[in-house]
Design a protein around this motif. Structure first.
Motif, PDB file in Angstrom:
ATOM      1  N   ASN A  18       0.819  -1.203   0.000  1.00  0.00           N
ATOM      2  CA  ASN A  18       0.000   0.000   0.000  1.00  0.00           C
ATOM      3  C   ASN A  18       0.860   1.262   0.000  1.00  0.00           C
ATOM      4  O   ASN A  18       0.524   2.274  -0.623  1.00  0.00           O
ATOM      5  CB  ASN A  18      -0.922   0.014   1.214  1.00  0.00           C
ATOM      6  CG  ASN A  18      -1.994  -1.070   1.124  1.00  0.00           C
ATOM      7  OD1 ASN A  18      -2.358  -1.480   0.018  1.00  0.00           O
ATOM      8  ND2 ASN A  18      -2.475  -1.539   2.263  1.00  0.00           N
ATOM      9  N   THR A  19       1.962   1.188   0.728  1.00  0.00           N
ATOM     10  CA  THR A  19       2.887   2.324   0.746  1.00  0.00           C
ATOM     11  C   THR A  19       3.439   2.603  -0.643  1.00  0.00           C
ATOM     12  O   THR A  19       3.506   3.759  -1.100  1.00  0.00           O
ATOM     13  CB  THR A  19       4.045   2.042   1.721  1.00  0.00           C
ATOM     14  OG1 THR A  19       3.517   1.804   3.027  1.00  0.00           O
ATOM     15  CG2 THR A  19       4.987   3.244   1.774  1.00  0.00           C
ATOM     16  N   VAL A  20       3.857   1.524  -1.320  1.00  0.00           N
ATOM     17  CA  VAL A  20       4.417   1.685  -2.663  1.00  0.00           C
ATOM     18  C   VAL A  20       3.376   2.237  -3.622  1.00  0.00           C
ATOM     19  O   VAL A  20       3.644   3.138  -4.442  1.00  0.00           O
ATOM     20  CB  VAL A  20       4.964   0.344  -3.179  1.00  0.00           C
ATOM     21  CG1 VAL A  20       5.398   0.466  -4.635  1.00  0.00           C
ATOM     22  CG2 VAL A  20       6.131  -0.108  -2.313  1.00  0.00           C
TER      23      VAL A  20
ATOM     24  N   ILE B 131       1.115   6.863  -6.719  1.00  0.00           N
ATOM     25  CA  ILE B 131       0.040   7.826  -7.013  1.00  0.00           C
ATOM     26  C   ILE B 131       0.527   9.251  -6.782  1.00  0.00           C
ATOM     27  O   ILE B 131       0.244  10.174  -7.571  1.00  0.00           O
ATOM     28  CB  ILE B 131      -1.184   7.515  -6.150  1.00  0.00           C
ATOM     29  CG1 ILE B 131      -1.791   6.165  -6.567  1.00  0.00           C
ATOM     30  CG2 ILE B 131      -2.222   8.627  -6.270  1.00  0.00           C
ATOM     31  CD1 ILE B 131      -2.888   5.683  -5.644  1.00  0.00           C
ATOM     32  N   MET B 132       1.262   9.446  -5.695  1.00  0.00           N
ATOM     33  CA  MET B 132       1.764  10.780  -5.384  1.00  0.00           C
ATOM     34  C   MET B 132       2.687  11.297  -6.492  1.00  0.00           C
ATOM     35  O   MET B 132       2.621  12.468  -6.912  1.00  0.00           O
ATOM     36  CB  MET B 132       2.509  10.766  -4.052  1.00  0.00           C
ATOM     37  CG  MET B 132       2.992  12.148  -3.602  1.00  0.00           C
ATOM     38  SD  MET B 132       4.234  12.063  -2.313  1.00  0.00           S
ATOM     39  CE  MET B 132       5.617  11.497  -3.291  1.00  0.00           C
ATOM     40  N   ILE B 133       3.571  10.428  -6.981  1.00  0.00           N
ATOM     41  CA  ILE B 133       4.500  10.809  -8.048  1.00  0.00           C
ATOM     42  C   ILE B 133       3.744  11.200  -9.320  1.00  0.00           C
ATOM     43  O   ILE B 133       4.052  12.184  -9.994  1.00  0.00           O
ATOM     44  CB  ILE B 133       5.498   9.668  -8.322  1.00  0.00           C
ATOM     45  CG1 ILE B 133       6.422   9.479  -7.100  1.00  0.00           C
ATOM     46  CG2 ILE B 133       6.311   9.959  -9.578  1.00  0.00           C
ATOM     47  CD1 ILE B 133       7.324   8.280  -7.214  1.00  0.00           C
ATOM     48  N   VAL B 134       2.694  10.390  -9.646  1.00  0.00           N
ATOM     49  CA  VAL B 134       1.900  10.695 -10.844  1.00  0.00           C
ATOM     50  C   VAL B 134       1.206  12.045 -10.703  1.00  0.00           C
ATOM     51  O   VAL B 134       1.187  12.869 -11.637  1.00  0.00           O
ATOM     52  CB  VAL B 134       0.870   9.569 -11.089  1.00  0.00           C
ATOM     53  CG1 VAL B 134      -0.108   9.989 -12.183  1.00  0.00           C
ATOM     54  CG2 VAL B 134       1.577   8.273 -11.462  1.00  0.00           C
ATOM     55  N   LEU B 135       0.620  12.294  -9.526  1.00  0.00           N
ATOM     56  CA  LEU B 135      -0.083  13.560  -9.315  1.00  0.00           C
ATOM     57  C   LEU B 135       0.868  14.755  -9.403  1.00  0.00           C
ATOM     58  O   LEU B 135       0.544  15.788  -9.993  1.00  0.00           O
ATOM     59  CB  LEU B 135      -0.780  13.551  -7.952  1.00  0.00           C
ATOM     60  CG  LEU B 135      -1.976  12.590  -7.822  1.00  0.00           C
ATOM     61  CD1 LEU B 135      -2.503  12.600  -6.392  1.00  0.00           C
ATOM     62  CD2 LEU B 135      -3.092  12.978  -8.803  1.00  0.00           C
ATOM     63  N   THR B 136       2.047  14.602  -8.778  1.00  0.00           N
ATOM     64  CA  THR B 136       3.024  15.687  -8.826  1.00  0.00           C
ATOM     65  C   THR B 136       3.487  15.949 -10.252  1.00  0.00           C
ATOM     66  O   THR B 136       3.635  17.087 -10.692  1.00  0.00           O
ATOM     67  CB  THR B 136       4.226  15.360  -7.933  1.00  0.00           C
ATOM     68  OG1 THR B 136       3.776  15.100  -6.595  1.00  0.00           O
ATOM     69  CG2 THR B 136       5.228  16.505  -7.920  1.00  0.00           C
TER      70      THR B 136
END
Length: 361
Positions: free
Chosen positions: A137-139, A144-149
């Motif tokens: 889940n962490t990965v 997701i965070m990288i994609v959003l950024t």
């Protein structure tokens, strides 16, 4: 008052001096301005027989006040109206001494959004790592965070960071229709404030609005270049008109001094230095030459620059009602010239300018 004194007063915020400088260039175009300076706000009313051309008047006054560099002027409000009428046909205003460009403000806004997004992403990531969730889940959350950024960076890169701005004064009666038309042309409302047009019972409610719409860097650079060229040309014309006005004032002073001297001493003075007017026979724009005999005085102002006109001033003795008195005239070349007009001719009791020149009223 000399031209130098007039310019100095204008730089100190003297509204009358500012109006005098403007009117020397605008009145030949049929436009007259009135000015008033209160609490850093310069009110300018432009009048003409027909509606003053808004874009020309606004650009002329904006460029002139900017070049004047009068620190006491923080804001300029312009009204355009027909001579004799009280109700303005248009109204516009602008601020002076702004140090932050619209591009800098937009860039700072984008950087702020990016920094906030990254900070929030990092905080979410640390919370997940420190929690008891499983590694998978962490990965996934990190991905997701990288994609959003990445999407945020891409969006901000593609979004126009250059804007063009426009100030409009819109009457209440046509506000909705005007804003719809502006919106259809891509303009977005940035700010608005309540204002009034006219005076007393003739005043009407309106909004002063600031609008913006996206543009490209190339268009911004092109517009800046055009404005710089226009401002340079207008400032050069302003300097030429100022130089010619100063020359006219100098010749008027010399003529008046000669008339006063003859009235007192029954003779004309032969040199500029003897007049006691604090004038020199040469400055950066003109050569001055004075000749006089028992019957007349002639002074010439010979231009040193191709774009300037040259002048001749004269004082002649005439007989009127059995008494000797003086008449004076100033002649200017009809076109820029480095050769002053020939001496005016005395016809009866009137002085006439020679061919190729005209009388300065």
């Amino acid at each position: 008052m000399t031209q130098a004194n007039l310019l100095e007063l204008a730089k100190q915020g003297d509204a009358s001096a500012i109006a005098s400088l403007m009117n020397r260039q605008l009145q030949p175009k049929g436009i007259t301005v009135k000015t008033n300076l209160t609490s850093g706000c310069l009110m300018v009313i432009a009048e003409s027989e027909n509606e003053p051309e808004q874009s020309f008047v606004v650009d002329f006054i904006r460029n002139g006040i900017t070049e004047l560099k009068a620190e006491v002027i923080k804001r300029v409000v312009l009204h355009g109206r027909i001579t004799g009428k009280k109700t303005p046909l248009w109204r516009e205003s602008f601020e002076m001494h702004s140090n932050v460009t619209p591009q800098q403000e937009e860039s700072e806004s984008i950087n702020s959004k990016i920094n906030i997004s990254i900070s929030e992403g990092i905080a979410s990531f640390l919370n997940v790592v420190q929690g008891r969730r499983e590694l998978i889940n962490t990965v996934l959350l990190l991905g997701i965070m990288i994609v959003l950024t990445t999407n945020l960076f891409t969006t901000n890169k593609s979004r126009p960071i250059f804007w063009e701005y426009k100030i409009e004064s819109i009457n209440d009666v046509v506000f909705d229709a005007t804003m719809d038309r502006m919106g259809s042309n891509g303009w977005e409302l940035t700010s608005a404030r309540r204002a009034l047009s006219g005076e007393g019972s003739s005043s009407q409610g309106l909004y002063e609005v600031i609008l913006k719409r996206p543009t490209t860097e190339a268009q911004v650079r092109e517009k800046v270049t055009e404005n710089d060229k226009k401002r340079e040309a207008e400032f050069k014309e302003f300097l030429l008109q100022t130089a010619m006005s100063a020359s006219e004032i100098n010749i008027v002073s010399i003529n008046h001094s000669q008339q006063a001297n003859y009235l007192e001493k029954k003779a004309f003075i032969n040199t500029i230095e003897e007049l006691g007017l604090d004038l020199k026979s040469e400055n950066k724009d003109y050569f001055y030459n004075l000749t006089a005999d028992s019957s007349n005085s002639v002074v010439t102002a010979t231009a040193k620059i191709d774009e300037l006109k040259s002048y001749t001033g004269a004082v002649f003795l005439v007989q009127e009602n059995g008494e000797t008195t003086t008449v004076a005239v100033i002649c200017e070349t009809n076109a820029p010239s480095k050769t002053p007009p020939q001496s005016p001719q005395l016809n009866g009791n009137q002085l006439a300018c020679p061919a190729g020149s005209s009388k300065v009223e």
